[in-house]
Design an enzyme around this catalytic site. Structure first.
Site, PDB file in Angstrom:
ATOM      1  N   ARG A  43     -55.844 -97.940  -5.732  1.00 13.56           N
ATOM      2  CA  ARG A  43     -56.568 -98.454  -6.896  1.00 13.56           C
ATOM      3  C   ARG A  43     -56.382 -97.487  -8.067  1.00 13.56           C
ATOM      4  NH1 ARG A  43     -59.828 -99.022  -2.328  1.00 13.56           N
ATOM      5  NH2 ARG A  43     -60.474-101.171  -1.895  1.00 13.56           N
ATOM      6  N   LYS A  68     -63.043 -96.747  -2.939  1.00 13.19           N
ATOM      7  CA  LYS A  68     -64.116 -97.691  -3.222  1.00 13.19           C
ATOM      8  C   LYS A  68     -65.097 -97.757  -2.049  1.00 13.19           C
ATOM      9  CE  LYS A  68     -64.704-102.550  -4.443  1.00 13.19           C
ATOM     10  NZ  LYS A  68     -63.986-103.815  -4.670  1.00 13.19           N
ATOM     11  N   HIS A 140     -54.437-103.056 -10.939  1.00  9.02           N
ATOM     12  CA  HIS A 140     -54.842-103.805  -9.745  1.00  9.02           C
ATOM     13  C   HIS A 140     -53.874-104.947  -9.434  1.00  9.02           C
ATOM     14  CE1 HIS A 140     -58.204-103.011  -7.154  1.00  9.02           C
ATOM     15  NE2 HIS A 140     -58.357-104.295  -6.912  1.00  9.02           N
ATOM     16  N   ARG A 143     -51.473-103.814  -6.910  1.00  5.38           N
ATOM     17  CA  ARG A 143     -52.102-103.752  -5.577  1.00  5.38           C
ATOM     18  C   ARG A 143     -52.061-105.126  -4.913  1.00  5.38           C
ATOM     19  NH1 ARG A 143     -56.014-100.943  -2.600  1.00  5.38           N
ATOM     20  NH2 ARG A 143     -57.735-102.197  -1.813  1.00  5.38           N
ATOM     21  N   HIS A 166     -59.267-101.419   3.004  1.00  3.87           N
ATOM     22  CA  HIS A 166     -60.300-102.444   3.174  1.00  3.87           C
ATOM     23  C   HIS A 166     -61.134-102.109   4.403  1.00  3.87           C
ATOM     24  CE1 HIS A 166     -57.705-105.693   0.968  1.00  3.87           C
ATOM     25  NE2 HIS A 166     -58.341-104.908   0.119  1.00  3.87           N
ATOM     26  N   TYR A 175     -55.137-112.812   1.508  1.00  3.66           N
ATOM     27  CA  TYR A 175     -53.726-112.844   1.135  1.00  3.66           C
ATOM     28  C   TYR A 175     -52.893-113.747   2.050  1.00  3.66           C
ATOM     29  CZ  TYR A 175     -55.028-108.986  -1.846  1.00  3.66           C
ATOM     30  OH  TYR A 175     -55.628-108.218  -2.789  1.00  3.66           O
TER      31      TYR A 175
END
Length: 195
Positions: A43, A68, A140, A143, A166, A175
């Site tokens: 990120r 994150k 982003h 990404r 994640h 995705y």
């Protein structure tokens, strides 16, 4: 497909990276930034937090802090990306006393403190090759493009959340929607037969 994050075809990402020259310090830095974003899926904030000591040149890995999910992780450093970073450090990085890897050339020279300058670099480099995505074309976007590319390459779905950081595979499962040809291969026949 309405809930899919914006993404680029991998060819567009590659064209943007390949179009960056290696003559100016800004070009050398920008190429390293785009390669790092596009090949690791980090990120914007993670990119800005990378310190020189976070790169393990021997193992080809980057230690990513302040994620994150509040968990540190390690991402692989591809040979091309490592070479671009080494070129930046040796030939283009300003000679200032800063522990941060990527520095702004705008005075006062130092680390990028905000996300906007990094996203502007991405937009500028995409625009240069004719890819116009407006404000969506920030860091982003690369990404999301990487995640889509990995799914398209049939990488095991459980590897992708580890790379992207994640916490849940459900976040990454989004995705899978883009892999419609692969989904068609595993689809069961309609119970009523062909209509």
């Amino acid at each position: 497909m309405a809930h899919l994050p914006p993404r680029l075809a991998w060819g567009d990402v590659r064209r943007a990276i390949d179009a960056i020259g290696a003559t100016t310090s800004v070009d050398i830095r920008d190429r390293a930034i785009l390669l790092l974003l596009a090949t690791t899926g980090i990120r914007n904030g993670e990119l800005r937090a990378i310190r020189l000591r976070d790169i393990d040149w021997r193992t080809g890995e980057v230690f990513v802090r302040r994620t994150k999910g509040k968990r540190d992780r390690v991402v692989p450093l591809l040979e091309e990306t490592g070479a671009a970073l080494a070129d930046y450090i040796l030939r283009a990085r300003p000679k200032v006393d800063s522990p941060y890897l990527l520095l702004s050339f705008t005075p006062p020279v130092g680390p990028f403190k905000f996300a906007a300058p990094v996203s502007r670099i991405v937009r500028k480099r995409l625009r240069h090759v004719g890819v116009e995505r407006g404000r969506v074309a920030g860091a982003h976007l690369l990404r999301h493009s990487l995640a889509t590319q990995l799914v398209g390459q049939r990488r095991p779905i459980n590897e992708i959340p580890d790379l992207l950081g994640h916490r849940s595979i459900n976040t990454t499962a989004l995705y899978v929607k883009v892999a419609t040809s692969q989904l068609a291969e595993v689809a069961l026949p309609f119970p009523g037969g062909a209509a």
